[in-house]
Scaffold this motif. Structure first.
Motif, PDB file in Angstrom:
ATOM      1  N   ASN A  13       6.404  10.277  15.767  1.00 47.42           N
ATOM      2  CA  ASN A  13       6.161   9.496  14.566  1.00 47.42           C
ATOM      3  C   ASN A  13       5.045   9.001  13.631  1.00 47.42           C
ATOM      4  N   PRO A  14       4.891  10.387  12.745  1.00 47.30           N
ATOM      5  CA  PRO A  14       3.462  10.374  12.012  1.00 47.30           C
ATOM      6  C   PRO A  14       3.692   8.486  11.206  1.00 47.30           C
ATOM      7  N   HIS A  15       4.664   8.989  10.354  1.00 46.72           N
ATOM      8  CA  HIS A  15       5.139   7.312   9.929  1.00 46.72           C
ATOM      9  C   HIS A  15       4.234   5.892  10.638  1.00 46.72           C
ATOM     10  N   ASP A  16       5.021   6.073  11.745  1.00 44.33           N
ATOM     11  CA  ASP A  16       3.939   4.413  12.459  1.00 44.33           C
ATOM     12  C   ASP A  16       2.561   4.499  12.615  1.00 44.33           C
ATOM     13  N   GLN A  17       2.376   5.753  13.243  1.00 44.21           N
ATOM     14  CA  GLN A  17       0.997   6.231  12.945  1.00 44.21           C
ATOM     15  C   GLN A  17      -0.037   6.363  11.922  1.00 44.21           C
ATOM     16  N   VAL A  33       0.112  23.088  11.053  1.00 37.85           N
ATOM     17  CA  VAL A  33       2.083  22.843  11.578  1.00 37.85           C
ATOM     18  C   VAL A  33       2.326  22.342  12.654  1.00 37.85           C
ATOM     19  N   TYR A  34       1.214  23.357  13.543  1.00 37.17           N
ATOM     20  CA  TYR A  34       1.562  22.777  14.805  1.00 37.17           C
ATOM     21  C   TYR A  34       1.020  21.785  14.799  1.00 37.17           C
ATOM     22  N   ASP A  35      -0.054  20.686  14.997  1.00 38.21           N
ATOM     23  CA  ASP A  35      -0.709  19.543  15.171  1.00 38.21           C
ATOM     24  C   ASP A  35       0.707  18.874  15.167  1.00 38.21           C
ATOM     25  N   ALA A  36       1.234  19.242  13.652  1.00 32.18           N
ATOM     26  CA  ALA A  36       1.612  17.695  12.775  1.00 32.18           C
ATOM     27  C   ALA A  36       2.791  17.894  13.646  1.00 32.18           C
ATOM     28  N   PHE A  37       3.690  18.808  13.686  1.00 33.57           N
ATOM     29  CA  PHE A  37       4.458  18.426  14.968  1.00 33.57           C
ATOM     30  C   PHE A  37       5.118  18.102  15.976  1.00 33.57           C
ATOM     31  N   TYR A  38       4.156  18.618  17.315  1.00 30.28           N
ATOM     32  CA  TYR A  38       3.540  18.482  18.634  1.00 30.28           C
ATOM     33  C   TYR A  38       3.328  17.489  19.033  1.00 30.28           C
ATOM     34  N   ILE A  78       1.002  -0.966   0.568  1.00 27.80           N
ATOM     35  CA  ILE A  78      -0.097   0.256  -0.061  1.00 27.80           C
ATOM     36  C   ILE A  78       1.046   1.577  -0.186  1.00 27.80           C
ATOM     37  N   SER A  79       1.265   1.955  -0.742  1.00 27.25           N
ATOM     38  CA  SER A  79       1.330   3.493  -1.022  1.00 27.25           C
ATOM     39  C   SER A  79       0.393   4.765  -1.086  1.00 27.25           C
ATOM     40  N   VAL A  80       0.758   4.965   0.530  1.00 25.47           N
ATOM     41  CA  VAL A  80      -0.051   6.285   1.045  1.00 25.47           C
ATOM     42  C   VAL A  80       0.724   7.278   0.819  1.00 25.47           C
ATOM     43  N   GLN A  81       0.139   8.750   0.055  1.00 27.71           N
ATOM     44  CA  GLN A  81       0.695   9.964  -0.743  1.00 27.71           C
ATOM     45  C   GLN A  81      -0.453  10.720   0.540  1.00 27.71           C
ATOM     46  N   PHE A  82       0.755  11.736   1.486  1.00 32.27           N
ATOM     47  CA  PHE A  82       0.123  12.629   2.269  1.00 32.27           C
ATOM     48  C   PHE A  82       1.043  14.209   1.956  1.00 32.27           C
ATOM     49  N   GLN A  83       0.527  14.702   3.362  1.00 33.03           N
ATOM     50  CA  GLN A  83       1.285  16.300   2.678  1.00 33.03           C
ATOM     51  C   GLN A  83       0.686  16.657   4.280  1.00 33.03           C
ATOM     52  N   VAL A  84       1.377  17.673   5.161  1.00 34.26           N
ATOM     53  CA  VAL A  84       1.206  18.370   6.150  1.00 34.26           C
ATOM     54  C   VAL A  84       0.496  19.719   6.157  1.00 34.26           C
ATOM     55  N   LEU A  85      -0.652  19.513   6.922  1.00 29.32           N
ATOM     56  CA  LEU A  85      -1.470  21.283   5.832  1.00 29.32           C
ATOM     57  C   LEU A  85      -0.818  22.509   6.498  1.00 29.32           C
TER      58      LEU A  85
END
Length: 340
Positions: free
Chosen positions: A106-110, A97-102, A86-93
């Motif tokens: 480890n977003p890849h594991d999630q 950015v605050y939510d993605a960082f804090y 399964i190939s997942v293509q994603f992007q940080v909004l």
């Protein structure tokens, strides 16, 4: 002189402070600034300023579209183990950015955990053939589940793709054998149909050949009969009757046949009978057969004529019965009876 020596370290320290006050952020990247360990703000691409010794860059986040490949092994409804890529293509909004960082360590594991959960929930409902045919449904289910979960963490799932489906080696070999057997069956059907067409065409050709051959033989015999008829007419004109003419023609054909056989040097054909008196014997036999056939014909004519006379006599009509009187002739009663 001493003051100048002491000034150099201060100048170097000031230069260092000045340099550390500015930093650059690359395109499609966001920098997280913290002041004394507390979130201060997000800096986008360009030349940016921060207070040295107070503010620091806590991290940088990639705003480009990224791809994560997840290899999942699961079981289908018909108990076949299969590996899916399964190939997942994603992007940080940018606005999250605050939510993605804090919020995520480890977003890849999630993302990998959600992919495993969805795939192992969907594939066991399908048979192996359905997995190949409905791989888009699997991809859509993974995308919906990831979007609902990851949007709260500042990630947008652009696309999910099922790029590879790899069954067990033994299952794959069995599928190849089934496919080969199906193709051999179709090939055998086509070969049988082609053979049938060839047989039908050959039979039609033979039938047409036999028809033409029969027509040719019929025409040949018709012409021979016409020639014999003309020959008999010629012989009748010189006083030879039909029986003698027919016998003479047959004997002549016999000797013509002997002559044609004798002209062939490399032949194994033998004409029987082949004695010197064969011609005369044949002539006598034919005359005798003609005489006997004429006698039999005359006897049959007489018999048929006699039968015809007998049948005519049997079919002679009988006379009608006499009419009866309408009056009673009995005068015993002294009166005439009248029928009314």
């Amino acid at each position: 002189m001493g003051w100048s020596i002491l000034l150099i370290p201060f100048l170097l320290f000031g230069f260092f402070i000045l340099i550390s006050s500015f930093f650059t952020v690359k395109q499609q990247t966001a920098a997280i600034i913290e002041r004394f360990g507390r979130f201060l703000g997000v800096r986008n691409s360009g030349l940016r300023f921060k207070i040295p010794m107070v503010d620091r860059i806590a991290g940088r986040i990639n705003l480009k579209i990224q791809q994560l490949d997840v290899l999942v092994e699961t079981k289908t409804k018909d108990d076949v183990f299969v590996r899916l890529k399964i190939s997942v293509q994603f992007q940080v909004l940018k606005e999250k950015v605050y939510d993605a960082f804090y919020k995520l360590e480890n977003p890849h594991d999630q993302i990998t955990s959600y992919v495993f959960d969805v795939v192992r929930a969907e594939v066991p409902k399908m048979k192996l053939d359905d997995v190949f045919e409905r791989k888009d449904d699997i991809a859509i289910a993974v995308k919906q589940e990831l979007n609902e979960a990851m949007v709260n963490y500042g990630y947008d799932i652009i696309k999910t793709l099922v790029t590879d489906i790899d069954p067990d080696v033994q299952v794959k070999a069995a599928m190849n054998r089934i496919n080969a057997a199906e193709r051999e069956k179709v090939a055998a059907e086509y070969e049988a149909e082609a053979e049938r067409i060839k047989i039908v065409a050959k039979a039609r050709a033979e039938a047409e050949s036999k028809r033409l051959q029969g027509q040719g033989i019929a025409d040949q015999r018709r012409e021979i009969a016409r020639g014999l008829e003309e020959s008999v007419d010629v012989l009748n004109n010189v006083g030879i009757n039909s029986q003698e003419a027919s016998a003479l023609i047959v004997v002549t054909q016999h000797y013509d046949t002997l002559q044609s056989i004798g002209e062939e040097t490399n032949t194994n054909l033998i004409l029987l009978p082949n004695s010197p008196q064969a011609g005369s014997n044949m002539l006598n036999d034919m005359i005798a057969s003609f005489v006997a056939s004429n006698q039999i014909g005359e006897e049959m004519k007489k018999t048929n004529a006699a039968k015809g006379i007998t049948n005519k006599r049997r079919k002679k009509p009988t006379p009608p019965p006499p009419p009866t009187d309408s009056f009673d002739d009995d005068d015993s009663d002294g009166m005439d009876d009248v029928i009314i």
